[in-house]
Scaffold this motif. Structure first.
Motif, PDB file in Angstrom:
ATOM      1  N   HIS A   9      -9.726 -36.703  -2.482  1.00  0.00           N
ATOM      2  CA  HIS A   9      -8.821 -37.828  -2.229  1.00  0.00           C
ATOM      3  C   HIS A   9      -7.732 -37.419  -1.248  1.00  0.00           C
ATOM      4  CE1 HIS A   9      -5.312 -40.447  -3.045  1.00  0.00           C
ATOM      5  NE2 HIS A   9      -6.231 -41.387  -3.203  1.00  0.00           N
ATOM      6  N   SER A  10      -7.200 -36.210  -1.431  1.00  0.00           N
ATOM      7  CA  SER A  10      -6.161 -35.730  -0.514  1.00  0.00           C
ATOM      8  C   SER A  10      -6.708 -35.546   0.888  1.00  0.00           C
ATOM      9  CB  SER A  10      -5.582 -34.405  -1.026  1.00  0.00           C
ATOM     10  OG  SER A  10      -4.980 -34.568  -2.293  1.00  0.00           O
ATOM     11  N   GLY A  11      -7.939 -35.036   0.975  1.00  0.00           N
ATOM     12  CA  GLY A  11      -8.526 -34.822   2.288  1.00  0.00           C
ATOM     13  C   GLY A  11      -8.818 -36.112   3.030  1.00  0.00           C
ATOM     14  N   LEU A  12      -9.216 -37.168   2.282  1.00  0.00           N
ATOM     15  CA  LEU A  12      -9.594 -38.423   2.916  1.00  0.00           C
ATOM     16  C   LEU A  12      -8.396 -39.316   3.225  1.00  0.00           C
ATOM     17  CD1 LEU A  12     -12.766 -39.303   0.818  1.00  0.00           C
ATOM     18  CD2 LEU A  12     -12.704 -38.468   3.179  1.00  0.00           C
ATOM     19  N   HIS A  13      -7.394 -39.316   2.340  1.00  0.00           N
ATOM     20  CA  HIS A  13      -6.291 -40.263   2.461  1.00  0.00           C
ATOM     21  C   HIS A  13      -4.976 -39.627   2.904  1.00  0.00           C
ATOM     22  CE1 HIS A  13      -8.683 -43.478   0.652  1.00  0.00           C
ATOM     23  NE2 HIS A  13      -9.116 -42.579  -0.233  1.00  0.00           N
ATOM     24  N   GLU A  14      -4.897 -38.313   2.820  1.00  0.00           N
ATOM     25  CA  GLU A  14      -3.668 -37.646   3.226  1.00  0.00           C
ATOM     26  C   GLU A  14      -3.904 -36.703   4.393  1.00  0.00           C
ATOM     27  OE1 GLU A  14      -1.999 -35.794  -0.226  1.00  0.00           O
ATOM     28  OE2 GLU A  14      -2.199 -37.595  -1.461  1.00  0.00           O
ATOM     29  N   ASP A  15      -5.133 -36.720   4.912  1.00  0.00           N
ATOM     30  CA  ASP A  15      -5.498 -35.928   6.100  1.00  0.00           C
ATOM     31  C   ASP A  15      -5.315 -34.429   5.912  1.00  0.00           C
ATOM     32  OD1 ASP A  15      -6.133 -38.267   7.487  1.00  0.00           O
ATOM     33  OD2 ASP A  15      -4.051 -38.516   8.139  1.00  0.00           O
ATOM     34  N   SER A  16      -5.115 -33.981   4.690  1.00  0.00           N
ATOM     35  CA  SER A  16      -4.969 -32.551   4.443  1.00  0.00           C
ATOM     36  C   SER A  16      -5.223 -32.274   2.977  1.00  0.00           C
ATOM     37  CB  SER A  16      -3.564 -32.062   4.817  1.00  0.00           C
ATOM     38  OG  SER A  16      -3.412 -30.700   4.468  1.00  0.00           O
ATOM     39  N   PHE A  17      -5.999 -31.248   2.703  1.00  0.00           N
ATOM     40  CA  PHE A  17      -6.226 -30.846   1.319  1.00  0.00           C
ATOM     41  C   PHE A  17      -5.767 -29.422   1.059  1.00  0.00           C
ATOM     42  CE2 PHE A  17      -9.686 -28.017   2.277  1.00  0.00           C
ATOM     43  CZ  PHE A  17     -10.313 -28.588   3.370  1.00  0.00           C
ATOM     44  N   LYS A  18      -5.410 -28.694   2.112  1.00  0.00           N
ATOM     45  CA  LYS A  18      -5.042 -27.295   1.957  1.00  0.00           C
ATOM     46  C   LYS A  18      -3.725 -27.127   1.219  1.00  0.00           C
ATOM     47  CE  LYS A  18      -7.610 -25.626   5.964  1.00  0.00           C
ATOM     48  NZ  LYS A  18      -7.553 -24.903   7.258  1.00  0.00           N
ATOM     49  N   ASP A  19      -2.858 -28.157   1.279  1.00  0.00           N
ATOM     50  CA  ASP A  19      -1.577 -28.069   0.586  1.00  0.00           C
ATOM     51  C   ASP A  19      -1.652 -28.626  -0.832  1.00  0.00           C
ATOM     52  OD1 ASP A  19      -0.376 -26.975   2.841  1.00  0.00           O
ATOM     53  OD2 ASP A  19       0.104 -28.939   3.682  1.00  0.00           O
ATOM     54  N   ASN A  20      -2.833 -29.071  -1.224  1.00  0.00           N
ATOM     55  CA  ASN A  20      -3.006 -29.642  -2.550  1.00  0.00           C
ATOM     56  C   ASN A  20      -3.187 -28.536  -3.582  1.00  0.00           C
ATOM     57  OD1 ASN A  20      -4.767 -30.815  -4.855  1.00  0.00           O
ATOM     58  ND2 ASN A  20      -3.971 -32.615  -3.794  1.00  0.00           N
ATOM     59  N   TRP A  21      -2.425 -28.592  -4.666  1.00  0.00           N
ATOM     60  CA  TRP A  21      -2.472 -27.545  -5.686  1.00  0.00           C
ATOM     61  C   TRP A  21      -3.848 -27.463  -6.327  1.00  0.00           C
ATOM     62  CZ3 TRP A  21      -0.242 -23.279  -6.593  1.00  0.00           C
ATOM     63  CH2 TRP A  21      -0.274 -22.677  -7.841  1.00  0.00           C
ATOM     64  N   CYS A  22      -4.536 -28.587  -6.475  1.00  0.00           N
ATOM     65  CA  CYS A  22      -5.877 -28.574  -7.058  1.00  0.00           C
ATOM     66  C   CYS A  22      -6.846 -27.779  -6.193  1.00  0.00           C
ATOM     67  CB  CYS A  22      -6.388 -30.004  -7.237  1.00  0.00           C
ATOM     68  SG  CYS A  22      -5.473 -30.962  -8.470  1.00  0.00           S
ATOM     69  N   GLN A  40       3.712 -26.964  -7.704  1.00  0.00           N
ATOM     70  CA  GLN A  40       2.931 -27.615  -6.660  1.00  0.00           C
ATOM     71  C   GLN A  40       3.543 -27.423  -5.274  1.00  0.00           C
ATOM     72  OE1 GLN A  40       1.742 -31.658  -7.560  1.00  0.00           O
ATOM     73  NE2 GLN A  40       1.970 -31.345  -9.755  1.00  0.00           N
ATOM     74  N   ASN A  41       4.737 -26.871  -5.224  1.00  0.00           N
ATOM     75  CA  ASN A  41       5.430 -26.713  -3.941  1.00  0.00           C
ATOM     76  C   ASN A  41       5.770 -25.259  -3.652  1.00  0.00           C
ATOM     77  OD1 ASN A  41       5.641 -29.630  -3.436  1.00  0.00           O
ATOM     78  ND2 ASN A  41       7.069 -29.624  -5.152  1.00  0.00           N
ATOM     79  N   LEU A  42       4.950 -24.349  -4.115  1.00  0.00           N
ATOM     80  CA  LEU A  42       5.215 -22.939  -3.880  1.00  0.00           C
ATOM     81  C   LEU A  42       4.961 -22.584  -2.413  1.00  0.00           C
ATOM     82  CD1 LEU A  42       3.517 -21.240  -6.987  1.00  0.00           C
ATOM     83  CD2 LEU A  42       5.942 -21.741  -6.642  1.00  0.00           C
ATOM     84  N   PRO A  43       5.784 -21.717  -1.838  1.00  0.00           N
ATOM     85  CA  PRO A  43       5.534 -21.268  -0.463  1.00  0.00           C
ATOM     86  C   PRO A  43       4.309 -20.361  -0.407  1.00  0.00           C
ATOM     87  CG  PRO A  43       7.322 -20.013  -1.432  1.00  0.00           C
ATOM     88  CD  PRO A  43       6.985 -21.090  -2.426  1.00  0.00           C
ATOM     89  N   ILE A  44       3.808 -20.153   0.768  1.00  0.00           N
ATOM     90  CA  ILE A  44       2.654 -19.270   0.931  1.00  0.00           C
ATOM     91  C   ILE A  44       3.026 -17.826   0.618  1.00  0.00           C
ATOM     92  CG2 ILE A  44       0.962 -18.358   2.572  1.00  0.00           C
ATOM     93  CD1 ILE A  44       0.394 -21.194   1.791  1.00  0.00           C
ATOM     94  N   TRP A  45       4.216 -17.426   1.021  1.00  0.00           N
ATOM     95  CA  TRP A  45       4.584 -16.014   0.917  1.00  0.00           C
ATOM     96  C   TRP A  45       6.043 -15.867   0.510  1.00  0.00           C
ATOM     97  CZ3 TRP A  45       2.865 -11.129   0.876  1.00  0.00           C
ATOM     98  CH2 TRP A  45       3.728 -10.100   1.234  1.00  0.00           C
TER      99      TRP A  45
END
Length: 242
Positions: A30-43, A113-118
């Motif tokens: 759903h995030s990939g289709l409607h939010e144009d990005s899934f890499k930032d999704n915690w799931c 759900q909002n943790l930084p990468i590093w």
């Protein structure tokens, strides 16, 4: 009658248990289709860490079952028979359990759900929490499961495997893995609550934890035993299959 929490809730589902990953996968799609990005999704990160954990266990399992590499360093010379393979068929139940708990925790604690990468401070925080809290708790819980009632009702299931292998690390009852979730969760949740958490820290801690558990169950003495004889204090820093 079996002891409470000794069986897995999805024990009767067989291979259909993997459908429990469905809501996580649906959220990612759903995030990939409607939010144009899934890499930032915690799931997405939960599914990714599950895949990496399964791959890590299978890599260790392949290594420990390669006689041409490990023949001279195997502890138990016997091979894994079909009965043990059948008993440990659902060894990955704990990965599914922790995925479900981690997904619930992400909604209970939205900051996950909002943790930084590093965050380099996160490694220090996780290390301190592991040494000071998780490791003593893990040791105490493990000792408790070796008492008469807990051992016969729960922990004997883990010891029923005659030949240790990396997949044996996940071969335990539902209650035992609930305790293990707590041990793993303390450093991750603690470091995140004080603002030092990161995706890299979470991935690193979980994978290192699994790596060491596979190492301890691999039935191959990777580190020569003479190291522990020459430097006795090292046995308090790193456990070995022996």
């Amino acid at each position: 009658m079996s002891a409470p929490l000794s069986h897995w809730p999805w024990q009767n589902l067989g291979c259909f248990k993997y459908m429990l990953y469905g809501p996580l996968l649906a959220k990612v799609l759903h995030s990939g289709l409607h939010e144009d990005s899934f890499k930032d999704n915690w799931c997405f990160h939960i599914l990714l860490i599950c895949g990496l954990r399964g791959f890590l266990h299978l890599l260790w399992s392949s290594y420990s079952n390669m006689p041409f590499l490990t023949r001279n360093r195997r502890i138990n010379k016997e091979g894994v028979d079909f009965h043990q393979t059948d008993r440990e068929w659902d060894w990955d139940n704990f990965i599914l359990l922790q995925a479900l708990i981690l997904s619930m925790a992400s909604y209970m604690f939205p900051f996950l759900q909002n943790l930084p990468i590093w965050n380099p401070k996160g490694f220090i925080a996780v290390l301190i929490l592991h040494v000071v809290v998780s490791e003593p708790v893990y040791y105490w819980v493990h000792r408790c499961f070796h008492t008469n009632s807990l051992f016969s009702n729960y922990h004997s299931f883990h010891h029923s495997s005659p030949v240790l292998q990396p997949l044996t690390a996940g071969h335990a009852t539902f209650l035992e893995h609930l305790m293990l979730v707590t041990v793993i969760g303390i450093p991750i949740l603690g470091s995140s609550m004080i603002g030092f958490g990161s995706i890299t820290t979470t991935f690193g801690y979980i994978l290192v934890f699994d790596f060491l558990r596979c190492f301890g169950h691999c039935n191959v003495e990777v580190i020569p035993h003479r190291v522990f004889e020459i430097l006795p204090f090292t046995k308090y820093l790193l456990y070995s299959p022996t």
